[in-house]
Motif scaffolding. Structure first.
Motif, PDB file in Angstrom:
ATOM      1  N   ARG A   1       0.867  11.674  24.952  1.00 12.73           N
ATOM      2  CA  ARG A   1       1.231  11.917  23.547  1.00 12.73           C
ATOM      3  C   ARG A   1       0.633  13.227  23.038  1.00 12.73           C
ATOM      4  O   ARG A   1       1.262  13.942  22.251  1.00 12.73           O
ATOM      5  CB  ARG A   1       0.795  10.742  22.675  1.00 12.73           C
ATOM      6  CG  ARG A   1       1.318  10.898  21.247  1.00 12.73           C
ATOM      7  CD  ARG A   1       1.105   9.664  20.414  1.00 12.73           C
ATOM      8  NE  ARG A   1      -0.292   9.454  20.114  1.00 12.73           N
ATOM      9  CZ  ARG A   1      -0.762   8.384  19.494  1.00 12.73           C
ATOM     10  NH1 ARG A   1       0.052   7.418  19.120  1.00 12.73           N
ATOM     11  NH2 ARG A   1      -2.053   8.254  19.239  1.00 12.73           N
TER      12      ARG A   1
ATOM     13  N   TYR B   1      -1.789  14.981   8.063  1.00 13.36           N
ATOM     14  CA  TYR B   1      -2.839  14.235   7.363  1.00 13.36           C
ATOM     15  C   TYR B   1      -3.179  14.928   6.050  1.00 13.36           C
ATOM     16  O   TYR B   1      -3.450  14.268   5.045  1.00 13.36           O
ATOM     17  CB  TYR B   1      -4.033  14.026   8.317  1.00 13.36           C
ATOM     18  CG  TYR B   1      -3.553  13.197   9.504  1.00 13.36           C
ATOM     19  CD1 TYR B   1      -3.622  11.817   9.478  1.00 13.36           C
ATOM     20  CD2 TYR B   1      -2.882  13.794  10.571  1.00 13.36           C
ATOM     21  CE1 TYR B   1      -3.080  11.045  10.508  1.00 13.36           C
ATOM     22  CE2 TYR B   1      -2.327  13.041  11.600  1.00 13.36           C
ATOM     23  CZ  TYR B   1      -2.432  11.669  11.560  1.00 13.36           C
ATOM     24  OH  TYR B   1      -1.876  10.908  12.561  1.00 13.36           O
TER      25      TYR B   1
ATOM     26  N   GLU C   1       6.233   4.455   8.077  1.00 12.36           N
ATOM     27  CA  GLU C   1       4.981   3.880   8.605  1.00 12.36           C
ATOM     28  C   GLU C   1       4.000   3.691   7.464  1.00 12.36           C
ATOM     29  O   GLU C   1       4.321   3.963   6.309  1.00 12.36           O
ATOM     30  CB  GLU C   1       4.421   4.717   9.757  1.00 12.36           C
ATOM     31  CG  GLU C   1       4.238   6.181   9.465  1.00 12.36           C
ATOM     32  CD  GLU C   1       3.937   6.992  10.728  1.00 12.36           C
ATOM     33  OE1 GLU C   1       3.491   6.431  11.737  1.00 12.36           O
ATOM     34  OE2 GLU C   1       4.143   8.216  10.685  1.00 12.36           O
TER      35      GLU C   1
ATOM     36  N   VAL D   1       0.569   4.022  20.160  1.00 13.69           N
ATOM     37  CA  VAL D   1       0.247   3.344  21.417  1.00 13.69           C
ATOM     38  C   VAL D   1       0.062   1.850  21.148  1.00 13.69           C
ATOM     39  O   VAL D   1       0.480   1.005  21.941  1.00 13.69           O
ATOM     40  CB  VAL D   1      -1.002   3.981  22.059  1.00 13.69           C
ATOM     41  CG1 VAL D   1      -1.422   3.210  23.300  1.00 13.69           C
ATOM     42  CG2 VAL D   1      -0.715   5.444  22.411  1.00 13.69           C
ATOM     43  N   THR D   2      -0.517   1.508  20.011  1.00 10.77           N
ATOM     44  CA  THR D   2      -0.676   0.095  19.651  1.00 10.77           C
ATOM     45  C   THR D   2       0.701  -0.517  19.381  1.00 10.77           C
ATOM     46  O   THR D   2       0.986  -1.639  19.795  1.00 10.77           O
ATOM     47  CB  THR D   2      -1.562  -0.043  18.404  1.00 10.77           C
ATOM     48  OG1 THR D   2      -2.648   0.883  18.502  1.00 10.77           O
ATOM     49  CG2 THR D   2      -2.116  -1.457  18.282  1.00 10.77           C
TER      50      THR D   2
ATOM     51  N   THR E   1      -4.859   2.308  16.491  1.00  5.46           N
ATOM     52  CA  THR E   1      -6.074   2.275  17.308  1.00  5.46           C
ATOM     53  C   THR E   1      -7.286   1.776  16.528  1.00  5.46           C
ATOM     54  O   THR E   1      -8.102   1.012  17.046  1.00  5.46           O
ATOM     55  CB  THR E   1      -6.347   3.691  17.866  1.00  5.46           C
ATOM     56  OG1 THR E   1      -5.275   4.023  18.745  1.00  5.46           O
ATOM     57  CG2 THR E   1      -7.656   3.770  18.621  1.00  5.46           C
TER      58      THR E   1
HETATM   59  N1  PMP Z   1       0.953   6.563  12.660  1.00 12.09           N
HETATM   60  C1  PMP Z   1       0.068   7.514  12.302  1.00 12.09           C
HETATM   61  C2  PMP Z   1       0.482   8.526  11.302  1.00 12.09           C
HETATM   62  C3  PMP Z   1      -1.219   7.530  12.858  1.00 12.09           C
HETATM   63  O1  PMP Z   1      -2.115   8.463  12.493  1.00 12.09           O
HETATM   64  C4  PMP Z   1      -1.574   6.544  13.799  1.00 12.09           C
HETATM   65  C5  PMP Z   1      -2.949   6.542  14.408  1.00 12.09           C
HETATM   66  N2  PMP Z   1      -2.998   7.293  15.579  1.00 12.09           N
HETATM   67  C6  PMP Z   1      -0.616   5.580  14.152  1.00 12.09           C
HETATM   68  C7  PMP Z   1       0.640   5.618  13.558  1.00 12.09           C
HETATM   69  C8  PMP Z   1      -0.921   4.516  15.169  1.00 12.09           C
HETATM   70  O2  PMP Z   1      -0.970   5.074  16.453  1.00 12.09           O
HETATM   71  P1  PMP Z   1      -1.874   4.449  17.601  1.00 12.09           P
HETATM   72  O3  PMP Z   1      -1.472   3.021  17.726  1.00 12.09           O
HETATM   73  O4  PMP Z   1      -1.531   5.247  18.805  1.00 12.09           O
HETATM   74  O5  PMP Z   1      -3.290   4.610  17.168  1.00 12.09           O
END
Ligand code: PMP
Length: 357
Positions: free
Chosen positions: A96, A203, A234, A261-262, A304
């Motif tokens: 990623r 962010y 999201e 990833v989660t 995560t």
């Molecule tokens: N969306 C955003 C914008 C994020 O910052 C994150 C955290 N990495 C996720 C989704 C979840 O991703 P992951 O499960 O890979 O942590």
């Protein structure tokens, strides 16, 4: 200088004092070492090394400071009850990071090298992986543009670094539901933008909406699409899932959201368990309506940091619905227990997600 698995390593002469596991917060303390690597045109990615943790020195005209050509990722190392340290889906996180690089014109780092950098830094700082159940070592790989110039174009040089932070248990008193606000005034990402990259700029774009949500008494922002302002994208820094009737629904990976990833791990488990899972567009009206009709039985974020974060209340345009009596749903809890069990080595790792350090 000593040699770790494959990277030149300079160990610190002044190890830092350590906090007890119970005092750990998120991302406030960092381990003794960091991984560094440089990129220059013609030379490619070169000079991978582990050095004592410390400041990076930068010219004020360095491009990343002005135009945010920066990407990162985030994953965790977990210490099981048997003392074994395991990384969760390190290769997928490494891949990623490569995709995020591509989205911002950053020359991708080979995924195998990225994964090895995670293993190497955690190996050197293994004693920093906390021991209490629920704690972990958060790993933050980052790439920044390092050209010194004020023209707006892709940099010709970059630095890759990996820093690590011991973090406390996300849920100290059991899984706890959050209250989220669907915003129709702010937008995080649009088709063709940076939404599917883990770009620092995303962010920055989220901060004012988050502040507004908190001002209204909510914990996180539920992002809607940037055009029609109705399709759910999201939530905060998590992907979102909901159980409507007997269907588990999550928005598709269509360019504006991160390929969590989660998210991927949970969809895999749900399909293993025979659930009816849809990756489809879902509108805020559909969810509010399902909530009013009692069909929205569970809703949770995936990421995560928390693994799953149940949503107890959803606000939209002055309306509020409560989900599952504001508690943690049965499926949400089962997903949490299953992923955590795999991460800490208590449950079988049927999909080969864990790698030992
Ligand atoms: N969306 C955003 C914008 C994020 O910052 C994150 C955290 N990495 C996720 C989704 C979840 O991703 P992951 O499960 O890979 O942590």
């Amino acid at each position: 200088m000593t040699q770790t698995a494959r990277f030149p390593t300079t160990l610190t002469r002044s190890p830092k004092p350590r906090q007890p596991d119970s005092a750990l917060a998120f991302g406030k303390t960092f381990t003794d070492h960091m991984f560094l690597m440089d990129y220059e045109e013609g030379k490619g990615w070169h000079d991978p090394r582990i050095v004592p943790y410390g400041p990076l020195s930068m010219d004020p005209a360095t491009t990343v400071l002005h135009y945010a050509q920066a990407v990162f990722d985030g994953l965790k190392a977990y210490r099981g009850a048997d003392g074994t340290i395991r990384l969760f889906r390190a290769q997928r996180h490494a891949e990623r990071l490569g995709k995020s690089c591509a989205g911002l014109c950053i020359p991708p780092i080979p995924a195998d090298l990225v994964r090895q950098s995670f293993e190497a830094i955690v190996g050197v700082d293994h004693d920093w992986v906390p021991r209490t159940e629920g704690t972990s070592l958060y790993i933050r790989p980052t790439v920044i543009a390092t050209d010194v110039m004020l023209g707006v174009h892709p940099s010709h040089s970059y630095t890759y670094f990996v820093i690590c932070s011991p973090v406390g248990a996300y849920y100290k008193e059991g899984v706890k539901p959050v209250r989220i606000l669907a915003t129709d005034t702010h937008v995080r990402a649009v088709q063709g933008g940076l939404g599917e990259s883990k770009a620092a700029a995303n962010y920055a774009a989220s901060l004012s909406a988050q502040q507004e949500a908190e001002r209204q008494g909510f914990t996180q922002v539920l992002w809607l699409d940037g055009v029609e302002r109705r399709w759910i994208d999201e939530v905060g820094t998590m992907n979102i899932m909901m159980k409507i009737g007997d269907e588990v629904v999550t928005p598709p990976l269509a360019g504006t959201i991160l390929d969590g990833v989660t998210r991927n791990s949970i969809l895999t488990l749900l399909r293993d368990w025979g659930h009816n899972v849809s990756e489809r567009r879902v509108s805020i009206e559909e969810v509010m309506q399902a909530g009013r009709e009692g069909k929205l039985t569970e809703m949770w974020g995936t990421g995560t940091a928390a693994v799953v974060s149940p949503v107890g209340e959803l606000g939209y345009k002055g309306d509020r619905i409560s989900i599952g009596n504001g508690g943690t749903g049965e499926l949400t809890q089962k997903l949490y227990d299953s992923i955590i069990g795999i991460q800490y080595g208590r449950l079988p790792d049927a999909h080969g997600w864990m790698s030992t350090v």
